[in-house]
Write a protein that holds these residues in place. Structure first.
Motif, short mmCIF file in Angstrom:
data_model
loop_
_atom_site.label_atom_id
_atom_site.label_comp_id
_atom_site.label_asym_id
_atom_site.label_seq_id
_atom_site.Cartn_x
_atom_site.Cartn_y
_atom_site.Cartn_z
N ILE A 170 -23.83 25.40 -36.71
CA ILE A 170 -24.94 25.18 -35.80
C ILE A 170 -26.14 24.71 -36.62
CG2 ILE A 170 -26.40 26.21 -34.00
CD1 ILE A 170 -23.39 26.29 -33.34
N HIS A 171 -26.62 23.53 -36.32
CA HIS A 171 -27.79 23.02 -37.04
C HIS A 171 -29.04 23.54 -36.34
CE1 HIS A 171 -25.87 20.13 -39.89
NE2 HIS A 171 -24.85 20.46 -39.11
N THR A 172 -29.86 24.24 -37.12
CA THR A 172 -31.09 24.87 -36.60
C THR A 172 -32.28 24.35 -37.40
OG1 THR A 172 -31.16 26.72 -38.17
CG2 THR A 172 -29.67 26.97 -36.28
N PRO A 173 -33.48 24.63 -36.95
CA PRO A 173 -34.65 24.19 -37.74
C PRO A 173 -34.61 24.73 -39.16
CG PRO A 173 -35.32 24.86 -35.54
CD PRO A 173 -33.87 25.23 -35.66
N TYR A 182 -24.99 32.40 -36.11
CA TYR A 182 -25.80 32.06 -34.93
C TYR A 182 -25.56 33.06 -33.79
CZ TYR A 182 -26.96 29.60 -30.60
OH TYR A 182 -27.45 29.28 -29.36
N TRP A 183 -24.30 33.37 -33.52
CA TRP A 183 -23.95 34.11 -32.31
C TRP A 183 -23.97 35.62 -32.52
CZ3 TRP A 183 -24.24 34.40 -27.51
CH2 TRP A 183 -23.32 35.07 -26.69
N VAL A 184 -23.31 36.08 -33.59
CA VAL A 184 -23.19 37.53 -33.79
C VAL A 184 -24.45 38.09 -34.45
CG1 VAL A 184 -21.91 39.35 -35.00
CG2 VAL A 184 -20.69 37.45 -33.92
N HIS A 185 -24.92 37.42 -35.49
CA HIS A 185 -26.01 38.00 -36.25
C HIS A 185 -27.38 37.65 -35.64
CE1 HIS A 185 -28.12 39.73 -39.58
NE2 HIS A 185 -28.75 38.60 -39.83
N ASP A 189 -30.44 33.16 -31.04
CA ASP A 189 -31.90 32.99 -31.00
C ASP A 189 -32.38 31.65 -31.57
OD1 ASP A 189 -34.61 34.00 -30.57
OD2 ASP A 189 -34.72 33.99 -32.76
N PRO A 190 -31.83 31.16 -32.71
CA PRO A 190 -32.39 29.92 -33.28
C PRO A 190 -32.22 28.73 -32.34
CG PRO A 190 -30.98 31.04 -34.88
CD PRO A 190 -30.76 31.71 -33.56
N PRO A 261 -23.62 31.54 -24.70
CA PRO A 261 -24.66 30.60 -25.12
C PRO A 261 -24.36 29.16 -24.71
CG PRO A 261 -23.17 30.98 -26.94
CD PRO A 261 -22.62 31.76 -25.76
N ALA A 262 -23.51 28.94 -23.69
CA ALA A 262 -23.10 27.57 -23.37
C ALA A 262 -24.30 26.68 -23.05
CB ALA A 262 -22.12 27.59 -22.20
N ALA A 263 -25.28 27.21 -22.31
CA ALA A 263 -26.40 26.36 -21.89
C ALA A 263 -27.20 25.87 -23.09
CB ALA A 263 -27.30 27.13 -20.92
N GLU A 264 -27.55 26.78 -23.99
CA GLU A 264 -28.34 26.41 -25.16
C GLU A 264 -27.57 25.41 -26.04
OE1 GLU A 264 -27.67 29.40 -24.11
OE2 GLU A 264 -29.55 30.46 -23.79
N LEU A 265 -26.28 25.65 -26.17
CA LEU A 265 -25.48 24.78 -27.03
C LEU A 265 -25.34 23.39 -26.41
CD1 LEU A 265 -22.89 27.49 -28.04
CD2 LEU A 265 -24.36 26.26 -29.64
N MET A 266 -25.12 23.34 -25.11
CA MET A 266 -25.01 22.02 -24.46
C MET A 266 -26.32 21.26 -24.59
SD MET A 266 -22.44 22.61 -21.25
CE MET A 266 -22.25 20.86 -20.94
N ALA A 267 -27.43 21.94 -24.33
CA ALA A 267 -28.73 21.28 -24.47
C ALA A 267 -28.92 20.80 -25.91
CB ALA A 267 -29.84 22.24 -24.07
#
Lengths: 330, 330
Positions: A170-173, A182-185, A189-190, A261-267
């Motif tokens: 997952i690429h985050t800022p 990203y998901w468990v820890h 949130d990012p 987290p499907a919505a955040e990931l799709m966006a």
């Protein structure tokens, strides 16, 4: 014969009633391996194991991961030791050189087991240990998964999507992090800037997966990006899906997602977080199962039912809808 | 300052009362690592851990290994899985190529974790997991052992004999097997034709061990061949012992051994299985502690006491004898 593509909890919940609609002896489940990690030297395959434990009748169906009633003695002692020795917890990535050393299949997602950041139960750990040791003995992940399925008396045929490494990053800022961080820890949130399936360009589906994709396919209501995305990122899977009947169950009701987290990931990858976005992400899908409250208009056949799944009766209902949808396009 | 050389159960039993005779804050224990194995990807260091758990007050003093009251959920599930999938149990060596791949320190003693042939408790496993993960993060075995000692609040300084691999191989009529196969799995049944310390020719004691060997040394009543042999097989250790006062406690009363396979192993390498044989094996020892019933005549000073150790009072008595012997030669 029918093949389910599974990841996360959406498709496993569907499988909970699908055996009343599709003969499990003639069903295959292809499981995502993009969110696998090597943790403390053990290859952990969460999406394979949810199906494994469900099929074996031992899944914790409160959380939809891990073994029901499992103990956590090792996990607790790992944390006690780390606290007592003032070792930082949190995901501890091995260094860059180590990410591409050791077991090929664990590339790009190798974590130290100090203060284990994903909670592994004691019985659960034996599964990872047996899997990893059989890999070290020379078996493929496909072979090992069959051995474990045998040990858990599965009726369905359970296949990992590939014997090659694919790592969902997952690429985050703050930079790229593995999906499990990203998901468990970080609990989703990012901000998600992009999702990368590292290794997918050279990974191949196994011969067993290719065979299974000759049969009609049901894509359960899993997250399209991180549960299905790693499979779809392999060209041979996308090609196979384009030439077999495919029904997809939307994990959305319009633009509302059931869970995860499907919505955040799709966006994050520039897709609309909705049933329309799912349809765009699945150009190979010949028909869809949508919730009866979902007013999305699609350019492909749709069967509507109540798609909320809280128990196996719900799952049976959704599976029957998927069967009707398949009958329309097969 | 005093340094104990430890392996097996003999020296740990001595340590159980030695803290009343020697200030633990000024004592070092150098532990054998020849019987370490990598099991299911985890580096297991039985002789280090017996001292670690004893010092931490958690040792199971019925067996003198493992953590008191530990559970075995993972171990039991490993066996259930192996049985259910018809996987052979027994020590499963990784193949020859794998024996010299991966972590350097685990060379020549790498076993699959399928049907784990040594019983590892659940808390115990967390120790091996933390150790192995810290090694994978780049720490030396010496660093890791200090971290674990910190977590268990040890007063003594606990050192592995080397940060290099040394593997104790027992040569039998059926070929060479690792010490743990010989001892744990085959219960010392095979005929011993020779004992090899693979790697010892190039292994070095650590700087910390070299420093500790500048102090007076007490060799506890451990097995001279497989508990002490791996240390003595490193030339620098043998040289250091020759130039510092050393007292050795015989694990025999004449030709009777208190426990363990010391007699068979000594005979296997052509030594007399007796106190005389121990004296021959320890040319660097300046004095001995023998049982009061031991009539062996030696060419070096001897202090006699009741050397049977069933509790910490016994251990204190033997430690006091060792202190008297040291006073004669230091």
């Amino acid at each position: 014969m029918v093949t389910f593509l599974a990841g996360g909890t959406g498709t496993p919940k569907l499988l909970d009633g699908a055996d009343r609609v599709f003969d499990p002896a003639a069903a295959t489940v292809v499981a995502n391996t993009g969110d696998d990690v090597e943790l403390g030297g053990l290859l952990v395959c969460p999406d394979v194991d949810t199906v494994l434990f469900h099929g074996g009748g031992v899944l914790d169906t409160e959380t939809w991961w891990g073994i029901d009633g499992d103990t956590t003695a090792t996990y607790e002692e790992l944390h006690r030791l780390a606290d007592a020795a003032s070792l930082d917890s949190g995901p501890r990535y091995l260094d860059d050189d180590a990410q591409t050393a050791g077991r090929e299949i664990a590339r790009w997602r190798r974590f130290s087991g100090v203060a284990e950041f994903m909670q592994i139960g004691d019985r659960d750990r034996a599964v990872h240990l047996t899997r990893t040791s059989l890999l070290d003995e020379g078996c493929s992940l496909t072979d090992v998964t069959r051995t474990l399925a045998d040990a858990f008396d599965l009726e369905i045929d359970l296949l990992p999507m590939s014997d090659d490494p694919v790592a969902t990053m997952i690429h985050t800022p703050g930079g790229p992090i593995h999906f499990q961080e990203y998901w468990v820890h970080r609990r989703a949130d990012p901000e998600v800037r992009d999702v990368e399936f590292r290794g997918a360009a050279t990974a191949e589906p196994t011969p067993a997966v290719r065979d299974a994709l000759d049969d009609p396919v049901i894509v359960g209501p899993s997250n399209p990006i991180t549960s299905l995305g790693p499979m779809l990122a392999m060209d041979a899977v996308a090609d196979a899906l384009a030439s077999t009947p495919v029904v997809a169950v939307s994990p959305f009701v319009g633009s509302e997602v059931f869970s995860g987290p499907a919505a955040e990931l799709m966006a994050g990858v520039g897709r609309e977080p909705s049933t329309s976005g799912v349809a765009d992400a699945y150009p190979f899908a010949d028909a869809f199962v949508l919730d009866e409250a979902d007013e999305t208009q699609l350019d492909r056949p749709v069967v509507r039912t109540d798609t909320r799944m809280d128990d196996s009766d719900d799952a049976e209902r959704v599976a029957r809808a998927a069967k009707r949808a398949l009958a329309e396009v097969a």
